[in-house]
Scaffold this motif. Structure first.
Motif, PDB file in Angstrom:
ATOM      1  N   VAL A  35       7.699 117.151  47.140  1.00 36.87           N
ATOM      2  CA  VAL A  35       6.354 117.736  47.045  1.00 36.87           C
ATOM      3  C   VAL A  35       6.015 118.532  48.302  1.00 36.87           C
ATOM      4  O   VAL A  35       5.478 119.642  48.227  1.00 36.87           O
ATOM      5  N   HIS A 165      10.037 114.594  40.234  1.00 37.56           N
ATOM      6  CA  HIS A 165       8.633 114.961  40.068  1.00 37.56           C
ATOM      7  C   HIS A 165       7.901 113.828  39.354  1.00 37.56           C
ATOM      8  O   HIS A 165       8.496 113.105  38.551  1.00 37.56           O
ATOM      9  N   THR A 188       5.750 125.352  40.567  1.00 40.86           N
ATOM     10  CA  THR A 188       5.731 125.386  42.032  1.00 40.86           C
ATOM     11  C   THR A 188       5.884 126.809  42.559  1.00 40.86           C
ATOM     12  O   THR A 188       6.422 127.690  41.892  1.00 40.86           O
TER      13      THR A 188
END
Length: 214
Positions: A35, A165, A188
């Motif tokens: 992340v 994820h 993303t």
């Protein structure tokens, strides 16, 4: 002999728990590093609330764009923007805008900017079930609040074993309410407008909105 067997069993159980917790931490660390490696993240999600005892079931959807600690959050017909300094909530139904400092929000709340990293503090965690969801292996980590006065009992955090994820979050409250957030779309490093996290007060004043600054 019986006492020795009991002691060995307890030691093995403790060792198993340590391994279990270590695996959970390692996976959560992988998720966090993944992340933090993105410039920005867009998540489209489904939100479901279920309380069988009260016969309550609600479903809706929302989306959030996150860049650092800034976010643009659309949910239940309202929009919430955080530019790093102020939280702006725009409510078209009431033609109202509320501007407030972020410390108005509870420190322990899973805010939009924390929704992909909240698990880093305040929880004990352990390895849990694995499920096959349409060909995706989802590994669950159980999070239990360290604060015994917390309103939630536990959270199951589902992680895609391949992409690392977050797939879903299942929160169970002490009152029996179960809240599930499921990721429909995860994008993303999207091209973002430089004004995405900026609030244009004049635009809403011209449209007749009532602006409240706290």
């Amino acid at each position: 002999m019986r006492k020795i067997v009991t002691i060995i069993a307890l030691l093995l159980a403790g060792f198993g728990y340590a391994q279990d917790s270590g695996k959970a931490k390692a996976l959560l660390d992988e998720v966090y590093q993944k992340v933090k490696g993105y410039d920005n993240i867009y998540v489209d999600f489904k939100y479901a609330l279920n309380n069988k005892a009260e016969n309550i079931r609600q479903e809706t959807r929302g989306d959030v764009t996150i860049q650092g600690n800034k976010y643009l959050f659309n949910y239940l017909g309202a929009t919430k923007i955080f530019d790093g300094n102020k939280v702006v909530t725009i409510i078209p139904e009431n033609e109202e805008v509320v501007i407030e400092s972020p410390d108005v929000e509870e420190d322990n709340a899973i805010t939009p900017s924390k929704m992909l990293t909240f698990y880093r503090e305040g929880y004990n965690y352990s390895w849990d079930k694995q499920e096959n969801v349409r060909g995706r292996q989802i590994q669950y980590i159980k999070l239990v609040p360290i604060d015994t006065n917390a309103e939630m009992k536990e959270i199951l955090l589902g992680i895609d074993a391949q992409t690392k994820h977050i797939y879903d979050l299942i929160q169970t409250g002490k009152n029996g309410t179960k809240t599930t957030i499921t990721v429909n779309s995860f994008k993303t490093d999207q091209p973002l407008s430089g004004n995405l996290f900026k609030f244009n007060a004049k635009k809403y004043e011209d449209e007749g909105y009532y602006i409240i600054e706290q």
